[in-house]
Design a protein around this motif. Structure first.
Motif, PDB file in Angstrom:
ATOM      1  N   PHE A 142       0.836  -1.203   0.000  1.00 19.65           N
ATOM      2  CA  PHE A 142       0.000   0.000   0.000  1.00 19.65           C
ATOM      3  C   PHE A 142       0.872   1.255   0.000  1.00 19.65           C
ATOM      4  O   PHE A 142       0.721   2.133  -0.861  1.00 19.65           O
ATOM      5  CB  PHE A 142      -0.944   0.012   1.205  1.00 19.65           C
ATOM      6  N   VAL A 143       1.809   1.330   0.936  1.00 23.65           N
ATOM      7  CA  VAL A 143       2.633   2.533   1.032  1.00 23.65           C
ATOM      8  C   VAL A 143       3.539   2.673  -0.191  1.00 23.65           C
ATOM      9  O   VAL A 143       3.656   3.762  -0.774  1.00 23.65           O
ATOM     10  CB  VAL A 143       3.460   2.534   2.327  1.00 23.65           C
ATOM     11  N   THR A 144       4.152   1.604  -0.601  1.00 26.76           N
ATOM     12  CA  THR A 144       5.038   1.703  -1.769  1.00 26.76           C
ATOM     13  C   THR A 144       4.244   2.030  -3.034  1.00 26.76           C
ATOM     14  O   THR A 144       4.755   2.710  -3.937  1.00 26.76           O
ATOM     15  CB  THR A 144       5.832   0.402  -1.969  1.00 26.76           C
ATOM     16  N   GLY A 145       2.995   1.583  -3.069  1.00 26.83           N
ATOM     17  CA  GLY A 145       2.147   1.944  -4.207  1.00 26.83           C
ATOM     18  C   GLY A 145       1.843   3.434  -4.236  1.00 26.83           C
ATOM     19  O   GLY A 145       1.817   4.061  -5.308  1.00 26.83           O
ATOM     20  N   ILE A 146       1.609   4.029  -3.064  1.00 31.11           N
ATOM     21  CA  ILE A 146       1.384   5.476  -2.988  1.00 31.11           C
ATOM     22  C   ILE A 146       2.652   6.221  -3.390  1.00 31.11           C
ATOM     23  O   ILE A 146       2.608   7.220  -4.124  1.00 31.11           O
ATOM     24  CB  ILE A 146       0.951   5.893  -1.569  1.00 31.11           C
ATOM     25  N   GLN A 147       3.801   5.716  -2.941  1.00 26.42           N
ATOM     26  CA  GLN A 147       5.063   6.351  -3.309  1.00 26.42           C
ATOM     27  C   GLN A 147       5.252   6.355  -4.825  1.00 26.42           C
ATOM     28  O   GLN A 147       5.661   7.372  -5.413  1.00 26.42           O
ATOM     29  CB  GLN A 147       6.240   5.630  -2.639  1.00 26.42           C
ATOM     30  N   ALA A 148       4.985   5.228  -5.446  1.00 32.16           N
ATOM     31  CA  ALA A 148       5.157   5.132  -6.895  1.00 32.16           C
ATOM     32  C   ALA A 148       4.220   6.095  -7.623  1.00 32.16           C
ATOM     33  O   ALA A 148       4.614   6.763  -8.598  1.00 32.16           O
ATOM     34  CB  ALA A 148       4.912   3.691  -7.353  1.00 32.16           C
ATOM     35  N   ALA A 149       2.982   6.195  -7.155  1.00 33.49           N
ATOM     36  CA  ALA A 149       2.036   7.093  -7.802  1.00 33.49           C
ATOM     37  C   ALA A 149       2.455   8.551  -7.615  1.00 33.49           C
ATOM     38  O   ALA A 149       2.334   9.371  -8.548  1.00 33.49           O
ATOM     39  CB  ALA A 149       0.644   6.865  -7.234  1.00 33.49           C
ATOM     40  N   ALA A 150       2.938   8.897  -6.423  1.00 37.55           N
ATOM     41  CA  ALA A 150       3.392  10.264  -6.175  1.00 37.55           C
ATOM     42  C   ALA A 150       4.539  10.625  -7.103  1.00 37.55           C
ATOM     43  O   ALA A 150       4.590  11.735  -7.663  1.00 37.55           O
ATOM     44  CB  ALA A 150       3.812  10.410  -4.712  1.00 37.55           C
ATOM     45  N   ARG A 151       5.455   9.666  -7.289  1.00 37.33           N
ATOM     46  CA  ARG A 151       6.609   9.882  -8.178  1.00 37.33           C
ATOM     47  C   ARG A 151       6.154  10.036  -9.626  1.00 37.33           C
ATOM     48  O   ARG A 151       6.592  10.950 -10.347  1.00 37.33           O
ATOM     49  CB  ARG A 151       7.576   8.716  -8.036  1.00 37.33           C
ATOM     50  N   GLU A 152       5.251   9.196 -10.052  1.00 38.79           N
ATOM     51  CA  GLU A 152       4.793   9.233 -11.440  1.00 38.79           C
ATOM     52  C   GLU A 152       3.976  10.491 -11.734  1.00 38.79           C
ATOM     53  O   GLU A 152       4.130  11.116 -12.793  1.00 38.79           O
ATOM     54  CB  GLU A 152       3.953   7.997 -11.735  1.00 38.79           C
ATOM     55  N   LEU A 153       3.105  10.874 -10.791  1.00 35.56           N
ATOM     56  CA  LEU A 153       2.226  12.010 -11.014  1.00 35.56           C
ATOM     57  C   LEU A 153       2.873  13.354 -10.673  1.00 35.56           C
ATOM     58  O   LEU A 153       2.444  14.404 -11.165  1.00 35.56           O
ATOM     59  CB  LEU A 153       0.956  11.857 -10.175  1.00 35.56           C
ATOM     60  N   GLY A 154       3.874  13.316  -9.809  1.00 34.77           N
ATOM     61  CA  GLY A 154       4.492  14.563  -9.361  1.00 34.77           C
ATOM     62  C   GLY A 154       3.614  15.321  -8.384  1.00 34.77           C
ATOM     63  O   GLY A 154       3.446  16.532  -8.480  1.00 34.77           O
ATOM     64  N   ILE A 155       3.019  14.609  -7.403  1.00 37.79           N
ATOM     65  CA  ILE A 155       2.154  15.231  -6.409  1.00 37.79           C
ATOM     66  C   ILE A 155       2.520  14.720  -5.022  1.00 37.79           C
ATOM     67  O   ILE A 155       2.892  13.556  -4.849  1.00 37.79           O
ATOM     68  CB  ILE A 155       0.667  14.950  -6.720  1.00 37.79           C
ATOM     69  N   MET A 156       2.441  15.588  -4.051  1.00 42.56           N
ATOM     70  CA  MET A 156       2.643  15.181  -2.668  1.00 42.56           C
ATOM     71  C   MET A 156       1.354  14.582  -2.121  1.00 42.56           C
ATOM     72  O   MET A 156       0.254  14.911  -2.576  1.00 42.56           O
ATOM     73  CB  MET A 156       3.049  16.380  -1.812  1.00 42.56           C
ATOM     74  N   ALA A 157       1.501  13.709  -1.107  1.00 33.07           N
ATOM     75  CA  ALA A 157       0.335  13.090  -0.486  1.00 33.07           C
ATOM     76  C   ALA A 157       0.578  12.921   1.009  1.00 33.07           C
ATOM     77  O   ALA A 157       1.668  12.518   1.430  1.00 33.07           O
ATOM     78  CB  ALA A 157       0.023  11.742  -1.124  1.00 33.07           C
ATOM     79  N   ALA A 158      -0.439  13.259   1.808  1.00 25.02           N
ATOM     80  CA  ALA A 158      -0.445  12.972   3.246  1.00 25.02           C
ATOM     81  C   ALA A 158      -1.547  11.945   3.459  1.00 25.02           C
ATOM     82  O   ALA A 158      -2.731  12.259   3.318  1.00 25.02           O
ATOM     83  CB  ALA A 158      -0.695  14.233   4.061  1.00 25.02           C
ATOM     84  N   VAL A 159      -1.154  10.708   3.750  1.00 26.14           N
ATOM     85  CA  VAL A 159      -2.076   9.574   3.710  1.00 26.14           C
ATOM     86  C   VAL A 159      -2.132   8.910   5.082  1.00 26.14           C
ATOM     87  O   VAL A 159      -1.097   8.605   5.686  1.00 26.14           O
ATOM     88  CB  VAL A 159      -1.627   8.553   2.645  1.00 26.14           C
TER      89      VAL A 159
END
Length: 575
Positions: A76-93
């Motif tokens: 779950f966390v690594t998936g969020i990291q990958a999406a943040a990197r790909e999209l170029g957006i920060m996330a507080a999850v």
């Protein structure tokens, strides 16, 4: 794709999403990534999601929680990291994370940069009721994170039910609060979230769970983005899944200037807050922790707000004040509270504090005699002269006609500093009718004041008031009782700027089976304003001995003073 750092004075678009996470972690990951994608498409630099975005809490033991949750390097966390990197957006999850050893699980918010790097993991320090049976409270230092969009302070849900975590973050220079919630409480949207923004002068991005199973209390949503002055920039509503966005300017959270009060650092008195660091078991309030034992006798106290202000003429104002005491006695009142500096017209004290002190001395004599004649305890706020110094002083007059206690207002706003000297202590008076804390006017905006009065064992707080804005009554006064479980009597001037009446907030005692809202959101009784109208109410002071908001959450006993050093440092919020 990478996002560029934002210049300090620039506007930043941020987003908050609300949804319900089920038991399928992969589906929940897709849900979060979908909102990240949508937020990026709408120009947001940061998305905040609810607490436990990773999965629903369908477990009933600490061991089952450990088995159901994952480590920080899980999918779950690594998936969020990958999406943040790909999209170029920060996330507080919000994510429930396993510790290194079973069965510990932390409730966390993970701040992920637009590069996919984890910037910080915050462990929730204060839990909502049942969470104490499943998770381990965080105990590591509360930190502010420097990011490409500004200085971010992180918190989770019940971290904001109490004042300490948001205040610590603000004092360490936070410009933005990111708050992941999993709450069924209507008070989050109405009280905690806007108030923590106002009293700390920070931007607040709050994302709450919404909906849930059909036959159960729903999560209340209300995800919103709030300015440092309490303006609601966007709100997602309390019923449907969705996302809101708003543009914020993080740099405008400094300097921290509160409307009508002035600089927050100048208003606070860290030199008086040492008890906030004391061991929780050595405080007077320790005898009040937890529920009231069954069969404990009630401790009734009939109280009244003696709502009046200067009207018609000074002589008539004094006549009416004495008559208010006589009438309160006829109604069986034991404790009456007058408004803030009520015998004076607006601007009168600043123009001539000497004359104001002379009039106050006359009023004090009249009201002391009235209290004794009619057998009523009275709290009255007047101008006190001590040689060449003037104070805004709350006098507690006994039913035998003497001055039992005095409190000189310790926190002065900008206009008060033109004529008044600050007092040097906070006061709880131990009396035959109960332990009475004293607070004056805009001290309602300082959570430290009511907190310390509570720590000193106050069973009721008497508050001569002059609401400067509506939120002083509907948010700040309500919160002071909710976070301390202490009765609060606020008597407001009839000409107050907010146009709101006097108010008594009741420390509702927890009873199994009561509605979720009542467990947390205290009952408030108010009067109309603009004329003399009293509230007559019988309080049970033993309700203030019931500090629990459920079976497990005691917002006073669960404090962690070892984290609170910043609360007693001078000038911390300018760092």
């Amino acid at each position: 794709m990478k996002s560029s750092p934002v210049a300090p004075a620039e506007t930043v678009r941020v987003a908050a999403a609300q949804f319900f996470s089920g038991a399928d972690v992969a589906a929940n990951l897709d849900l979060v990534v979908g909102y990240m994608t949508k937020a990026k498409a709408e120009g947001a630099h940061l998305l905040v999601t609810p607490e436990n975005s990773n999965r629903v809490r369908d477990f009933t033991s600490r061991e089952a929680a450990f088995d159901a949750c994952e480590a920080i390097d899980g999918p779950f966390v690594t998936g969020i990291q990958a999406a943040a990197r790909e999209l170029g957006i920060m996330a507080a999850v919000g994510v429930d994370l396993r510790a290194d050893t079973a069965p510990d699980v932390y409730i966390t918010q993970i701040l992920i940069d637009s590069t996919g790097d984890i910037l910080h993991v915050h462990h929730k320090t204060v839990f909502w009721d049942y969470e104490y049976t499943l998770f381990t409270p965080g105990s590591k230092a509360i930190e502010v994170v420097d990011t490409r969009i500004g200085r971010i302070g992180m918190l989770l849900c019940a971290d904001g039910i109490v004042p300490e975590v948001p205040r610590l973050l603000a004092l360490q220079g936070a410009q933005i609060l990111t708050n992941s919630l999993n709450s069924r409480g209507p008070d989050e949207m109405r009280v905690h979230e806007p108030l923590r923004a106002i009293e700390n002068h920070v931007w607040h991005i709050a994302a709450n769970t919404v909906g849930g199973p059909a036959n159960g209390y729903p999560w209340t949503g209300g995800s919103q983005i709030i300015s440092p002055t309490g303006q609601i920039l966007a709100n997602a509503g309390e019923t449907d899944e969705g996302m809101v966005v708003a543009d914020i300017t993080p740099a405008t959270s400094h300097p921290k200037v509160l409307a009508g009060i002035g600089d927050l650092d100048s208003f606070r008195r860290p030199d008086l807050y040492g008890e906030l660091l004391d061991d929780i078991h050595g405080l007077r309030v320790a005898e009040m922790y937890g529920p009231v034992p069954p069969g404990t006798p009630a401790k009734p106290l009939p109280v009244a707000t003696l709502q009046t202000s200067w009207y018609h003429a000074t002589s008539w104002t004094l006549t009416r004040a004495v008559a208010q005491v006589e009438y309160a006695a006829k109604r069986g009142t034991a404790l009456g509270v007058f408004p803030e500096l009520f015998i004076h017209r607006p601007g009168e004290i600043e123009a001539d504090p000497g004359a104001a002190a002379e009039l106050s001395a006359q009023a004090l004599d009249l009201l002391t005699a009235a209290a004794g004649e009619h057998g009523v305890w009275i709290v009255v706020n007047l101008v006190e002269r001590d040689r060449d110094r003037y104070f805004s002083t709350a006098y507690l007059l006994s039913d035998s006609g003497d001055i039992h206690s005095t409190y000189r207002k310790a926190h002065l706003n900008e206009s008060e500093r033109l004529w008044a000297t600050a007092g040097d202590d906070l006061v709880v008076a131990d009396t035959p009718i109960g332990r009475i804390g004293l607070m004056i006017g805009d001290e309602i905006w300082l959570p430290e004041v009511a907190r310390i009065l509570t720590l000193r064992g106050a069973e009721v707080i008497a508050h001569p008031a002059n609401w400067d804005r509506l939120e002083a009554a509907t948010q700040a006064a309500t919160e002071r009782t909710e976070e301390n479980r202490t009765h609060l009597i606020s008597c407001a001037r009839t000409d107050n700027p907010a146009g709101f009446g006097s108010q008594i907030v009741i420390a509702d005692r927890f009873l199994p089976g009561q509605p979720v809202a009542l467990m947390r959101y205290p009952t408030a009784v108010s009067s109309r304003t603009g004329f003399e109208e009293n509230i007559f109410l019988e309080l049970d002071l033993m309700d203030s001995h019931s500090k629990v908001q459920g079976f497990h959450l005691d917002p006073v006993a669960t404090r962690q003073p070892h984290l609170y050093d910043a609360l007693v440092l001078n000038g911390a919020s300018t760092s």
